[in-house]
Design a protein around this motif. Structure first.
Motif, PDB file in Angstrom:
ATOM      1  N   HIS A 185      43.264  39.562  48.916  1.00 22.65           N
ATOM      2  CA  HIS A 185      42.077  40.123  48.697  1.00 22.65           C
ATOM      3  C   HIS A 185      42.380  40.452  47.331  1.00 22.65           C
ATOM      4  CE1 HIS A 185      39.454  38.736  52.124  1.00 22.65           C
ATOM      5  NE2 HIS A 185      40.463  40.165  53.098  1.00 22.65           N
ATOM      6  N   TYR A 186      43.219  40.887  46.540  1.00 22.65           N
ATOM      7  CA  TYR A 186      43.667  41.611  45.415  1.00 22.65           C
ATOM      8  C   TYR A 186      44.451  40.731  44.460  1.00 22.65           C
ATOM      9  CZ  TYR A 186      47.971  44.448  46.645  1.00 22.65           C
ATOM     10  OH  TYR A 186      48.921  44.555  47.027  1.00 22.65           O
ATOM     11  N   LEU A 187      45.226  40.314  44.872  1.00 24.15           N
ATOM     12  CA  LEU A 187      45.603  38.794  44.292  1.00 24.15           C
ATOM     13  C   LEU A 187      44.592  37.742  44.060  1.00 24.15           C
ATOM     14  CD1 LEU A 187      49.074  38.030  46.281  1.00 24.15           C
ATOM     15  CD2 LEU A 187      48.483  40.015  43.944  1.00 24.15           C
ATOM     16  N   ARG A 188      43.183  37.674  44.817  1.00 18.63           N
ATOM     17  CA  ARG A 188      42.810  36.316  44.157  1.00 18.63           C
ATOM     18  C   ARG A 188      42.003  36.974  43.232  1.00 18.63           C
ATOM     19  NH1 ARG A 188      37.356  35.564  46.437  1.00 18.63           N
ATOM     20  NH2 ARG A 188      38.119  36.895  47.927  1.00 18.63           N
ATOM     21  N   LYS A 189      41.173  37.797  43.337  1.00 18.35           N
ATOM     22  CA  LYS A 189      40.433  38.505  42.951  1.00 18.35           C
ATOM     23  C   LYS A 189      40.810  39.075  41.713  1.00 18.35           C
ATOM     24  CE  LYS A 189      36.926  40.221  46.665  1.00 18.35           C
ATOM     25  NZ  LYS A 189      36.428  40.916  47.386  1.00 18.35           N
ATOM     26  N   GLY A 190      41.229  40.075  41.494  1.00 10.46           N
ATOM     27  CA  GLY A 190      42.393  40.416  40.403  1.00 10.46           C
ATOM     28  C   GLY A 190      42.879  39.475  39.844  1.00 10.46           C
ATOM     29  N   PHE A 191      43.129  38.409  40.243  1.00 14.22           N
ATOM     30  CA  PHE A 191      43.784  38.049  38.987  1.00 14.22           C
ATOM     31  C   PHE A 191      42.783  36.939  37.975  1.00 14.22           C
ATOM     32  CE2 PHE A 191      48.216  38.872  40.418  1.00 14.22           C
ATOM     33  CZ  PHE A 191      49.537  37.836  39.754  1.00 14.22           C
ATOM     34  N   GLY A 204      45.663  32.874  40.864  1.00 16.12           N
ATOM     35  CA  GLY A 204      45.474  34.050  42.458  1.00 16.12           C
ATOM     36  C   GLY A 204      45.095  33.441  43.782  1.00 16.12           C
ATOM     37  N   THR A 205      44.211  32.896  43.581  1.00 14.09           N
ATOM     38  CA  THR A 205      43.845  32.148  45.156  1.00 14.09           C
ATOM     39  C   THR A 205      45.634  30.903  45.122  1.00 14.09           C
ATOM     40  OG1 THR A 205      41.826  31.023  43.847  1.00 14.09           O
ATOM     41  CG2 THR A 205      42.731  30.329  45.862  1.00 14.09           C
ATOM     42  N   GLY A 206      46.442  30.835  44.832  1.00 13.84           N
ATOM     43  CA  GLY A 206      47.246  30.189  45.500  1.00 13.84           C
ATOM     44  C   GLY A 206      48.350  31.385  45.964  1.00 13.84           C
ATOM     45  N   LEU A 207      48.136  32.589  44.333  1.00 20.68           N
ATOM     46  CA  LEU A 207      49.274  33.600  45.363  1.00 20.68           C
ATOM     47  C   LEU A 207      49.062  33.712  46.963  1.00 20.68           C
ATOM     48  CD1 LEU A 207      50.737  35.614  42.456  1.00 20.68           C
ATOM     49  CD2 LEU A 207      51.399  33.674  44.094  1.00 20.68           C
TER      50      LEU A 207
END
Length: 538
Positions: A185-191, A204-207
């Motif tokens: 969640h924090y990679l998708r939203k944060g990126f 972000g979604t890919g990671l």
């Protein structure tokens, strides 16, 4: 990274290389099961070897070699320590107050208390690594490796603070009140928040997807099958080894079914049930283990000053250990990194479920985790081994030094036996207590990783009762599989995948560190101004 079922398999959630020796763990005694093992391992072998060679690749380091992934995580802890002004020391007292619920109301959003979140995350890290991993470290790297383990534990505290603050900051609270959080969640939203345009969203979604797949795979392999396999192995070992009545396939099947029922009874209740169980189980395990350590120390109290001196001097001289002072440093850094999971992105999943309005509160609570796991429990084990100075430990060190001097491959060091031999100097028959400890540690690890895997599963396949129940059934089924067979290359593959995620996760932590700093400033400012008031507890 070894991939043979006859050699060392590194379990990251336990933090230790543990020997899966065929003479101790028959795994698949029938020809049919053995053929299944070999067929599946043959598929995973080249993939596991290639990925393991990359993830655990060792770089030249002052005449020896050093795994780059360990350096990656240690450097992150060092950079974050400076960036946050060594928050792990400045806010240690505040962290203990927050975990007791001093500043958090019961009606704040979330599912579990700070203490339950901490104990849930600890149940995934405090385990065989604290028993076997430390035994390996102080055998190869000498008593001086302890000092470096402590150092990494202290650095890991701030990394946990960063990732668990982000876990709460970007968590999702569902309509039914349940919470989903973690690196997905924090990679998708944060990126998407920090990198403008579609680039941030796509990256972000890919990671996030890769992280979810990795956590799911490791949850089934290292956090589940490996735990069941090692529990069965330890029970066989203490009940007669090859002559144990537990060597037949039927015993493994029955054990697996019982273990699956126990774990299933907990995980079907969700994080609230997990929090209730681990908040009792983890402190009990830690207290029993520390008391056992103290008994050995008290029996050898005159040797305490010399043992502490040996730890300190050995950290900087490295005399009488493989690789000298560099060997002591590497072993200390390596074992502590594998033990406390700081930077791997797993713990934020449990911490995200906490009841709080301020993300930084759970970051503060989380920084206590590496301190308990590494600075306290691992140090107690190392001190016990050093003080007891058992014949088995000394013989193992001599065998390693002889092999090193002769340029031969180092013999496998079963860390469990090193630690067990130390306890038996004061507690005869401790191998039976150790078997119970291994079983409890394994159960607690499986419970926590079942939850981690479930959150990865629902991130990938959607959240519904049907989806969650399907995952829980699959997870429990693999407990039975792990008790009967041992897929060495499958476990090696999932282990490498989990550590590969540290590469992506730490990049995300660097990018989102300013967000964490703002959250910390907001919380500390609220305490200072009086906007956040102390909660009276009965």
């Amino acid at each position: 990274m070894p991939t043979s079922t006859h050699s060392v398999i590194t379990s990251h959630s336990d933090g230790a290389p543990l020997v899966l020796a065929q003479e101790d763990v028959e795994g698949a005694q029938s020809e049919l099961l053995r053929n299944v093992e070999e067929a599946i391992d043959s598929v995973f072998a080249p993939v596991a070897e290639g990925l393991g060679n990359f993830v655990f690749y060792e770089l030249p380091f002052f005449g020896t070699t050093f795994p780059w992934i360990v350096g990656w995580l240690v450097v992150a802890g060092l950079i974050f320590s400076f960036y946050f002004g060594f928050i792990q020391f400045r806010a240690f007292k505040l962290a203990t107050e927050v975990v007791r619920g001093k500043y958090t109301r019961d009606d704040e959003p979330g599912e579990i208390t700070h203490f339950q979140a901490l104990s849930s995350a600890l149940s995934g890290t405090v385990g065989l690594g604290n028993i076997a991993g430390v035994g390996v470290a102080v055998t190869i790297g000498g008593a001086g490796a302890t000092v470096w383990m402590i150092l990494v534990g202290l650095l890991g505290m701030v990394t946990k603070f960063v990732e668990c603050t982000l876990g709460v900051k970007y968590r999702e609270i569902h309509e039914d009140g349940t919470v989903s959080g973690g690196p997905m969640h924090y990679l998708r939203k944060g990126f998407a928040e920090r990198i403008p345009g579609n680039a941030g969203k796509i990256l972000g979604t890919g990671l996030a997807g890769l992280v979810a797949v990795g956590i799911l795979l490791f949850g089934i392999g290292g956090g589940n099958m490996f735990q069941a396999n090692q529990s069965m192995a330890q029970l066989r070992r203490v009940t007669g080894g090859e002559d144990s009545p537990l060597t037949n396939d039927g015993a493994g099947l029955v054990f697996g079914i019982i273990l699956a029922l126990i774990v299933g009874a907990v995980i079907w209740g969700g994080i609230k049930s997990i929090g209730r169980v681990t908040s009792r189980l983890v402190p009990s395990m830690a207290i029993i283990y520390i008391i056992a350590c103290l008994i050995v120390i008290l029996f050898n109290i005159p040797q305490v000053p010399a043992a502490v001196g040996e730890m300190i001097s050995g950290a900087f001289t490295g005399e009488g250990v493989v690789g000298g002072v560099i060997g002591a440093i590497i072993q200390g850094l390596r074992r502590a990194t594998f033990s406390n999971e700081a930077g791997l992105g797993s713990a934020p999943i449990a911490h995200s479920a906490v009841k709080t309005n301020y993300p930084a509160t759970e970051g503060l609570v989380a920084l206590l985790e590496p301190f308990i796991d590494t600075v306290v429990v691992c140090t107690m084990t190392a001190l016990t081994i050093t003080i007891a100075s058992s014949q088995y430990w000394n013989d193992s060190k001599e065998a390693l030094l002889a092999a090193d001097a002769a340029g031969e491959d180092a013999p496998n060091i079963p860390g469990v036996e090193v630690t067990s031999s130390a306890f038996e100097t004061a507690l005869p028959g401790f191998q039976y207590v150790l078997a119970i400890a291994v079983l409890l540690f394994a159960i607690s690890t499986m419970i926590t990783w079942a939850y981690y895997g479930q959150k990865a599963w629902t991130f990938l396949f959607g959240k519904s009762n049907t989806s969650e129940n399907a995952y829980r059934f699959v997870f429990c089924a693999f407990i039975i599989v792990g008790s009967v067979v041992q897929f060495g290359d499958v476990l090696a593959f999932t282990d490498a995948v989990m550590f590969l995620l540290a590469l992506f996760n730490v990049i995300g932590l660097y990018l989102l560190a300013p967000v964490v700093k703002r959250e910390l400033k907001l919380y500390l400012g609220g305490l200072k101004s009086g906007d956040i008031e102390e909660v009276e507890r009965v």
